[in-house]
Motif scaffolding. Sequence first.
Motif, mmCIF file in Angstrom:
data_model
loop_
_atom_site.group_PDB
_atom_site.id
_atom_site.type_symbol
_atom_site.label_atom_id
_atom_site.label_comp_id
_atom_site.label_asym_id
_atom_site.label_seq_id
_atom_site.Cartn_x
_atom_site.Cartn_y
_atom_site.Cartn_z
ATOM 1 N N LEU A 1 -9.033 23.226 76.827
ATOM 2 C CA LEU A 1 -9.697 23.350 75.542
ATOM 3 C C LEU A 1 -8.707 23.688 74.435
ATOM 4 O O LEU A 1 -8.792 23.195 73.322
ATOM 5 C CB LEU A 1 -10.758 24.455 75.641
ATOM 6 C CG LEU A 1 -12.034 24.247 74.838
ATOM 7 C CD1 LEU A 1 -12.636 22.891 75.145
ATOM 8 C CD2 LEU A 1 -13.021 25.352 75.138
ATOM 9 N N TRP A 2 -7.732 24.538 74.799
ATOM 10 C CA TRP A 2 -6.741 24.959 73.806
ATOM 11 C C TRP A 2 -5.866 23.809 73.336
ATOM 12 O O TRP A 2 -5.281 23.867 72.249
ATOM 13 C CB TRP A 2 -5.848 26.063 74.379
ATOM 14 C CG TRP A 2 -6.490 27.388 74.236
ATOM 15 C CD1 TRP A 2 -7.092 28.130 75.202
ATOM 16 C CD2 TRP A 2 -6.640 28.129 73.020
ATOM 17 N NE1 TRP A 2 -7.605 29.281 74.677
ATOM 18 C CE2 TRP A 2 -7.342 29.308 73.338
ATOM 19 C CE3 TRP A 2 -6.253 27.905 71.694
ATOM 20 C CZ2 TRP A 2 -7.671 30.260 72.389
ATOM 21 C CZ3 TRP A 2 -6.579 28.857 70.746
ATOM 22 C CH2 TRP A 2 -7.275 30.016 71.095
ATOM 23 N N SER A 3 -5.755 22.798 74.178
ATOM 24 C CA SER A 3 -4.858 21.710 73.810
ATOM 25 C C SER A 3 -5.382 20.926 72.609
ATOM 26 O O SER A 3 -4.602 20.340 71.882
ATOM 27 C CB SER A 3 -4.670 20.777 75.003
ATOM 28 O OG SER A 3 -5.872 20.104 75.270
ATOM 29 N N PHE A 4 -6.690 20.936 72.396
ATOM 30 C CA PHE A 4 -7.249 20.148 71.291
ATOM 31 C C PHE A 4 -6.737 20.554 69.922
ATOM 32 O O PHE A 4 -6.212 19.719 69.184
ATOM 33 C CB PHE A 4 -8.774 20.213 71.296
ATOM 34 C CG PHE A 4 -9.382 19.191 72.180
ATOM 35 C CD1 PHE A 4 -9.058 17.858 72.030
ATOM 36 C CD2 PHE A 4 -10.268 19.564 73.170
ATOM 37 C CE1 PHE A 4 -9.604 16.911 72.853
ATOM 38 C CE2 PHE A 4 -10.812 18.619 73.996
ATOM 39 C CZ PHE A 4 -10.488 17.295 73.844
ATOM 40 N N PRO A 5 -6.909 21.854 69.564
ATOM 41 C CA PRO A 5 -6.404 22.230 68.241
ATOM 42 C C PRO A 5 -4.909 21.963 68.085
ATOM 43 O O PRO A 5 -4.471 21.521 67.003
ATOM 44 C CB PRO A 5 -6.698 23.728 68.139
ATOM 45 C CG PRO A 5 -7.323 24.140 69.407
ATOM 46 C CD PRO A 5 -7.616 22.946 70.226
ATOM 47 N N ILE A 6 -4.146 22.191 69.158
ATOM 48 C CA ILE A 6 -2.700 21.945 69.056
ATOM 49 C C ILE A 6 -2.436 20.466 68.802
ATOM 50 O O ILE A 6 -1.675 20.084 67.911
ATOM 51 C CB ILE A 6 -1.991 22.397 70.352
ATOM 52 C CG1 ILE A 6 -2.211 23.897 70.546
ATOM 53 C CG2 ILE A 6 -0.510 22.073 70.304
ATOM 54 C CD1 ILE A 6 -1.687 24.422 71.853
ATOM 55 N N LEU A 7 -3.128 19.648 69.600
ATOM 56 C CA LEU A 7 -2.952 18.204 69.478
ATOM 57 C C LEU A 7 -3.320 17.724 68.075
ATOM 58 O O LEU A 7 -2.584 16.968 67.445
ATOM 59 C CB LEU A 7 -3.823 17.509 70.534
ATOM 60 C CG LEU A 7 -3.700 16.011 70.646
ATOM 61 C CD1 LEU A 7 -2.297 15.631 71.004
ATOM 62 C CD2 LEU A 7 -4.668 15.491 71.686
ATOM 63 N N LEU A 8 -4.461 18.207 67.587
ATOM 64 C CA LEU A 8 -4.917 17.756 66.272
ATOM 65 C C LEU A 8 -3.964 18.228 65.172
ATOM 66 O O LEU A 8 -3.691 17.490 64.226
ATOM 67 C CB LEU A 8 -6.340 18.259 65.988
ATOM 68 C CG LEU A 8 -7.419 17.549 66.801
ATOM 69 C CD1 LEU A 8 -8.790 18.074 66.451
ATOM 70 C CD2 LEU A 8 -7.360 16.041 66.565
ATOM 71 N N THR A 9 -3.451 19.459 65.323
ATOM 72 C CA THR A 9 -2.498 19.951 64.325
ATOM 73 C C THR A 9 -1.279 19.035 64.275
ATOM 74 O O THR A 9 -0.851 18.610 63.203
ATOM 75 C CB THR A 9 -2.035 21.380 64.666
ATOM 76 O OG1 THR A 9 -3.200 22.156 64.943
ATOM 77 C CG2 THR A 9 -1.271 21.991 63.522
ATOM 78 N N LEU A 10 -0.750 18.713 65.455
ATOM 79 C CA LEU A 10 0.405 17.812 65.497
ATOM 80 C C LEU A 10 0.089 16.481 64.826
ATOM 81 O O LEU A 10 0.863 15.966 64.024
ATOM 82 C CB LEU A 10 0.833 17.568 66.949
ATOM 83 C CG LEU A 10 1.619 18.670 67.641
ATOM 84 C CD1 LEU A 10 1.857 18.297 69.094
ATOM 85 C CD2 LEU A 10 2.941 18.880 66.940
ATOM 86 N N ILE A 11 -1.094 15.942 65.166
ATOM 87 C CA ILE A 11 -1.448 14.632 64.624
ATOM 88 C C ILE A 11 -1.589 14.699 63.109
ATOM 89 O O ILE A 11 -1.100 13.833 62.391
ATOM 90 C CB ILE A 11 -2.747 14.117 65.281
ATOM 91 C CG1 ILE A 11 -2.470 13.738 66.745
ATOM 92 C CG2 ILE A 11 -3.302 12.929 64.529
ATOM 93 C CD1 ILE A 11 -3.697 13.347 67.515
ATOM 94 N N PHE A 12 -2.217 15.770 62.613
ATOM 95 C CA PHE A 12 -2.400 15.885 61.165
ATOM 96 C C PHE A 12 -1.093 16.211 60.455
ATOM 97 O O PHE A 12 -0.977 16.045 59.255
ATOM 98 C CB PHE A 12 -3.469 16.926 60.834
ATOM 99 C CG PHE A 12 -4.848 16.452 61.187
ATOM 100 C CD1 PHE A 12 -5.150 15.096 61.155
ATOM 101 C CD2 PHE A 12 -5.841 17.334 61.567
ATOM 102 C CE1 PHE A 12 -6.409 14.641 61.484
ATOM 103 C CE2 PHE A 12 -7.108 16.880 61.902
ATOM 104 C CZ PHE A 12 -7.395 15.537 61.862
#
Lengths: 435, 158
Positions: A3-14
């Motif tokens: 679950l934690w990977s989502f915010p990290i992933l989205l931050t990187l993408i944004f």
Amino acid sequence: MGLWSFPILLTLIFLRVPIGLAMLLVGFFGTWLVTGSWTPILAQMKSLTYDTFSSYSLSIVPLFLLMGQFATRGGMSQALFKAAETWLGHRRGGVAMAAVGACAGFGAICGSSLATAATMGQVALPELRRYGYSGALATGCLAAGGTLGILIPPSVVLVIYAILTEQNIIKLFMAAMVPGVLAALGYMLTIAIYVRLKPESAGQRERAGYRERFAALVAVWPVLVIFTLVIGGIYAGLFTPTEGAAVGAAGTGLVALFNGGLNWRGLGEAISGTAISTGMIFFIVLGAVVYNGFLAFSQLPQETANTVATLGISPWLVLLVILVCYLVFGCVMDSLSMILLTIPIFFPIVSVLDFGLPAEEMAIWFGVIVLITVEVGLITPPVGMNLFVINSMAPDVPLARTYGGALPFVLSDLIRVAILIAFPVITLGLVRLLY
Amino acid sequence: MAGGAALIAVLLLTVVSIIGRGLIFAGLGPIPGDFELVEAGTAFAVLAFLPICQFHRGHVTVDLFLSRAGRRPNAAIDVVANLLMTGAAGVLTWRLYLGMLDKRSYGETTFILQFPIWWSYAAALLGAGVFALVCAYTVLRSLDEARDTQRTRKITSR
């Protein structure tokens, strides 16, 4: 952990890290954290890259991309638009309807929305302006028409969905056919209503004689032959989907050659265009494979699916939430990345829900609905790629006018999604009939 | 361009194989092991395409939030993203190389044609190596661009 990977992933993408790279990094370090050692992920990487890139089912992608590249150079877009224009052009809003119809025809030999929008835009935009169509309507209808490229088979995104969910590609193609035609008709209806409400946004075109009409219709035979050969051949079992794509690419290449549009330079451009798109897509696929491997380690998809199932929420509500997610993400992300990123999570969830359909039919129906929903993202501001592509061809039309012109078509899309959800038989009818 | 040639080869091979299969009655047949050749060819083509994509800035990014942030932060992010990409490409190439050594020591071959799988790995490795080099070059390129934006800033502030 998953679950934690989502915010990290989205931050990187944004933060503008390439999407494939973001998934690769999060998946790589995530697997390390979950397993507590470097060994599993490093061992996996030894064969993962080669296995992913040498997958027989994925080899269909570069071939379809090459087919699309040849199609954009083959002069077929002119022939399609001319045929549609002579039959529909004299009606009120007819030239815009013709542009949509030609987009649908072009979608039958091209699996990419951007390429369809760009190619048809080049042909149809000058004509639309010549007959006095407003900038908003002309750019809006072409941006919307471009989304037909990916909805009407062959479709690269459907291929990826089929691989991710282990579904039959040709059944998915068949399922997308009727919704694709409905989409074209829906857009034409939207144009008809639009020009009734705003009569000044469309001009008149003289009626073409029947001799001219049939002559124009005959000129589109290569499109018809290639489409029938590819889709029919795969359906009849004459060849595998990859072989079908190779036949299609060779066919469109030959047509491009004989129409004079393809010389050595054109061939080079077609190949380098294919190379860039292929590199982009396969890198995202690789990132997604690593990221999904990590998700599987973390058991997030199964756990989420089980949680949703035990919560006892209405399946329709879950579906609605998922589709709203796609609409929101679609505003900023491209369709392929979205599918690769979300299907591994969402598909297990919808699989455990009961929509009153057998498992395979549910997978096909869900795939087509998701495809249409993510395509809406191509014509919604702020990041609708089709809007940008078409708008850049019409320097005199402000971007805001294009946004406005596309809105009625977004509405038409949403209504169609609702209809397809309410009546799965529209999507599944052809599949049931043929199998 | 080698990747493009591989893709065209895959295409022609497949079409010829289908025609051969269609003409079985005439004594022809499909090309043996066409699936294996398609797989090896695609893997090589894709890895050869990755550097082209990287060079032409073809990778998908989400530009929404930083488009108004100005040129300097964006130039800095380009440098970081390209550095990360270089790291990823390096690891990828390194693991692919070890994978190739594995396949060679096991003597693994394809099912029908019986050609050693490590050959295809070696071809793919070539693409991966170029990919890593091109990534490193794009780091330098983005550094250069970052320096340029700084220079123009100085000029305009003067």
